[in-house]
Design an enzyme around this catalytic site. Structure first.
Site, mmCIF file in Angstrom:
data_model
loop_
_atom_site.group_PDB
_atom_site.id
_atom_site.type_symbol
_atom_site.label_atom_id
_atom_site.label_comp_id
_atom_site.label_asym_id
_atom_site.label_seq_id
_atom_site.Cartn_x
_atom_site.Cartn_y
_atom_site.Cartn_z
ATOM 1 N N TYR A 159 -12.939 -8.659 2.886
ATOM 2 C CA TYR A 159 -11.580 -8.298 2.478
ATOM 3 C C TYR A 159 -11.531 -6.846 2.014
ATOM 4 O O TYR A 159 -10.651 -6.073 2.440
ATOM 5 C CB TYR A 159 -11.127 -9.229 1.359
ATOM 6 C CG TYR A 159 -9.782 -8.911 0.768
ATOM 7 C CD1 TYR A 159 -8.616 -9.177 1.476
ATOM 8 C CD2 TYR A 159 -9.659 -8.362 -0.508
ATOM 9 C CE1 TYR A 159 -7.360 -8.902 0.934
ATOM 10 C CE2 TYR A 159 -8.416 -8.084 -1.052
ATOM 11 C CZ TYR A 159 -7.275 -8.353 -0.334
ATOM 12 O OH TYR A 159 -6.041 -8.079 -0.880
ATOM 13 N N LYS A 163 -9.323 -3.653 3.620
ATOM 14 C CA LYS A 163 -8.321 -2.903 2.861
ATOM 15 C C LYS A 163 -8.672 -1.419 2.774
ATOM 16 O O LYS A 163 -7.777 -0.561 2.742
ATOM 17 C CB LYS A 163 -8.145 -3.518 1.472
ATOM 18 C CG LYS A 163 -7.544 -4.929 1.505
ATOM 19 C CD LYS A 163 -6.204 -4.962 2.233
ATOM 20 C CE LYS A 163 -5.531 -6.316 2.157
ATOM 21 N NZ LYS A 163 -4.224 -6.352 2.836
#
Length: 255
Positions: A159, A163
């Protein structure tokens, strides 16, 4: 003298991942500020009443089947929006997932799906809308990143990677599309009270640690805290802001 204008009256916005949490708040904030809103949904039959709330604010709502892992659905959703409204002035790339796991336990399935939604889906939606905005000669794109693109969060390696990539994608698109009158920015929130964070924040020890790490304000953010940042970036007041990551983290990364 022209004063800053924060409304988006008469604009057309497309918000991905709109059914709940940040997407829902952003959709409502845009409608409240005067925009008609196309709402991208993983399941078009489950908008939680969002379309009705938007129309209740006096704006048009267009629910769209838009699973971000399905490129065909992304392109059709953009085409439907253009067919209904004639243009897209604002894109908010909000859809994202965060399956948590220690790095040594991440499965290939989780890796591929996280990249499919967070990166590939974001790029393809931006590309499809960007083409329309280039023809128009104007547009505002806001990607929803995360403070996880700035700092390491244990158990969230994939994740965090996606990002961080979104922050740089934002800069690349801003430079490439700026000559066409398009701004591209990134909003990077901290932990926000949403259905997606409810389970983690239900642990009192975890919640207390998060509040402590939000160094300046010492509170968990609410969805409208993020919606306000998005609204600024798509408004005329931010016409000179592009390629920027606006961190909405209560001071976490300032420590």
């Amino acid at each position: 003298m022209d004063f800053p204008e924060f409304r988006v009256d008469g604009k057309v916005a497309l918000v991905t991942g709109a059914a709940r949490g940040l997407g829902r708040a952003i959709s409502l904030a845009l409608a409240n500020a005067g925009a008609d809103v196309a709402i991208g949904l993983r399941d078009i039959g489950e908008d939680g009443g969002l379309a009705g709330e938007i129309t209740g604010l006096g704006r048009a709502a267009l629910p769209l089947q838009m699973d971000m892992t399905a490129p065909g659905q992304i392109s059709r959703a953009v085409e439907e929006t253009l067919s209904r409204f004639g243009r897209i002035d604002i894109l908010v790339n909000n859809a994202g997932i965060a399956p948590g796991n220690p790095a040594e336990d991440v499965t290939e399935e989780d890796f591929d799906r996280t990249l499919a939604v967070n990166l590939k889906g974001t790029f393809l939606a931006g590309q499809a809308v960007g083409r329309a905005m280039i023809r128009q000669g104007h547009g505002r794109i806001v990607n929803i990143g995360s403070q996880a693109g700035e700092v390491a969060l244990p158990g969230e390696s994939v994740y965090c990677m996606t990002k961080a990539a979104i922050a740089h994608l934002t800069r690349c698109l801003a430079v490439e599309w700026g000559p066409h009158g398009i701004t591209v920015n990134n909003v990077a929130p901290t932990f926000i009270r949403t259905p997606g964070t409810a389970e983690a924040l239900s642990d009192p020890a975890f919640e207390a640690d998060v509040i402590e790490r939000i160094a300046a304000l010492h509170r968990i953010g609410e969805p409208m805290d993020v919606a306000g940042a998005v609204l600024f970036l798509v408004s005329p007041a931010a016409s000179m802001v592009t390629g920027h990551t606006l961190v909405v983290d209560g001071g976490w990364t300032a420590r």
